[in-house]
Design an enzyme around this catalytic site. Structure first.
Site, PDB file in Angstrom:
ATOM      1  N   HIS A 171       0.859  -1.176   0.000  1.00 39.51           N
ATOM      2  CA  HIS A 171       0.000   0.000   0.000  1.00 39.51           C
ATOM      3  C   HIS A 171       0.902   1.235   0.000  1.00 39.51           C
ATOM      4  CE1 HIS A 171      -3.916  -1.847   1.783  1.00 39.51           C
ATOM      5  NE2 HIS A 171      -3.311  -2.702   0.975  1.00 39.51           N
ATOM      6  N   GLU A 229       0.923   3.872   1.815  1.00 42.51           N
ATOM      7  CA  GLU A 229       1.371   4.291   3.142  1.00 42.51           C
ATOM      8  C   GLU A 229       2.568   3.474   3.614  1.00 42.51           C
ATOM      9  OE1 GLU A 229      -1.743   3.500   2.113  1.00 42.51           O
ATOM     10  OE2 GLU A 229      -3.204   4.155   3.607  1.00 42.51           O
ATOM     11  N   CYS A 270      -6.160   1.873   5.921  1.00 40.53           N
ATOM     12  CA  CYS A 270      -6.815   0.628   6.334  1.00 40.53           C
ATOM     13  C   CYS A 270      -6.220   0.151   7.663  1.00 40.53           C
ATOM     14  CB  CYS A 270      -6.613  -0.436   5.252  1.00 40.53           C
ATOM     15  SG  CYS A 270      -4.897  -1.006   5.111  1.00 40.53           S
ATOM     16  N   CYS A 277      -2.335  -0.452   7.366  1.00 43.36           N
ATOM     17  CA  CYS A 277      -1.578   0.794   7.295  1.00 43.36           C
ATOM     18  C   CYS A 277      -1.662   1.571   8.597  1.00 43.36           C
ATOM     19  CB  CYS A 277      -2.072   1.629   6.119  1.00 43.36           C
ATOM     20  SG  CYS A 277      -1.701   0.842   4.526  1.00 43.36           S
TER      21      CYS A 277
END
Length: 177
Positions: free
Chosen positions: A76, A78, A106, A109
Site C-alpha cells: 500500500h 502508506e 486501512c 496501514c
C-alpha cells in the site's frame, strides 16, 4: 466513536486563525502531491492511492500503491512511504514526520503508522468499506495503544474521492465488457 483530537475539518471546530489558514494551505500542497502519486499509480493499473511523508517541512518520501504490479498485498502507498522515509532518515521512529495520504488508511496501514510513531496523519477521502482511522475503526485514536498521532481527515476530499470513483467506474465497465 469520534476522534477526540479536534481538527480544522471536524464539525463544530473554531473559525480558522491566520496560522490555521497557513496550515490548511500546507495540507493542500502536500495532499496535491499525494494525489499526483495516486495518478502515477493509476497510470500503471494500480488503485489510485498516493502517500507523502514530510519531516520538518521537507519531503522525505512519496509512494503509490504497488499491490498489483508487485503481487504483494502489503504494498500500500502508506507502507511503501513509511519504508522509504525510514531508509532515508536512517531510523524506524518517524517522530517529527507527517503522513499525507489520499485515502483513509486501512487496518494494516494504521498499524504501520502506530509502529512508525508518525506525529500526524492527514487523509483525503474517507473509506467506508476499509477505513481504520474514522470510518470502520478508530485505530489511530485508540487509547489502548502506545501511540496516537494527530488526525486530519477530508483534506481535498472531493478530489481524492473523485479519482477513486472514476477508477472503479472504468474498471467495472471494462470488466462488464
Amino acid at each position: 466513536m469520534t476522534n477526540p483530537i479536534p481538527s480544522l475539518d471536524s464539525p463544530g471546530s473554531k473559525q480558522p486563525q491566520p496560522a490555521d489558514v497557513l496550515s490548511m494551505s500546507l495540507n493542500e500542497k502536500w495532499m496535491r502531491l499525494a494525489l499526483e502519486m495516486a495518478k502515477q499509480g493509476e497510470a500503471i493499473g494500480e488503485v489510485p492511492v498516493g502517500a507523502v511523508i514530510v519531516c520538518e517541512g521537507e519531503l522525505v518520501a512519496k509512494a503509490h500503491n504497488l499491490r498489483e504490479s508487485c503481487l504483494n498485498p502489503t504494498y500500500h502507498a502508506e507502507v511503501l512511504a513509511i519504508q522509504e522515509a525510514s531508509q532515508k532518515l536512517g531510523r524506524w521512529r518517524l517522530t517529527g514526520c507527517e503522513l499525507y495520504v489520499s485515502l483513509e488508511p486501512c487496518v494494516m496501514c494504521s498499524g504501520a503508522i502506530v509502529q512508525a510513531r508518525l506525529d500526524r496523519v492527514i487523509f483525503g477521502a474517507r473509506d467506508p468499506k476499509a477505513g481504520a482511522v474514522e470510518s470502520l475503526y478508530q485505530i489511530l485514536s485508540d487509547s489502548r495503544l502506545n501511540h496516537r498521532p494527530l488526525i486530519s481527515g477530508g483534506i481535498l476530499e472531493e478530489e481524492c474521492s473523485h479519482i477513486l470513483k472514476t477508477f472503479f467506474r472504468r474498471k467495472r465497465l471494462a470488466d462488464f465488457r
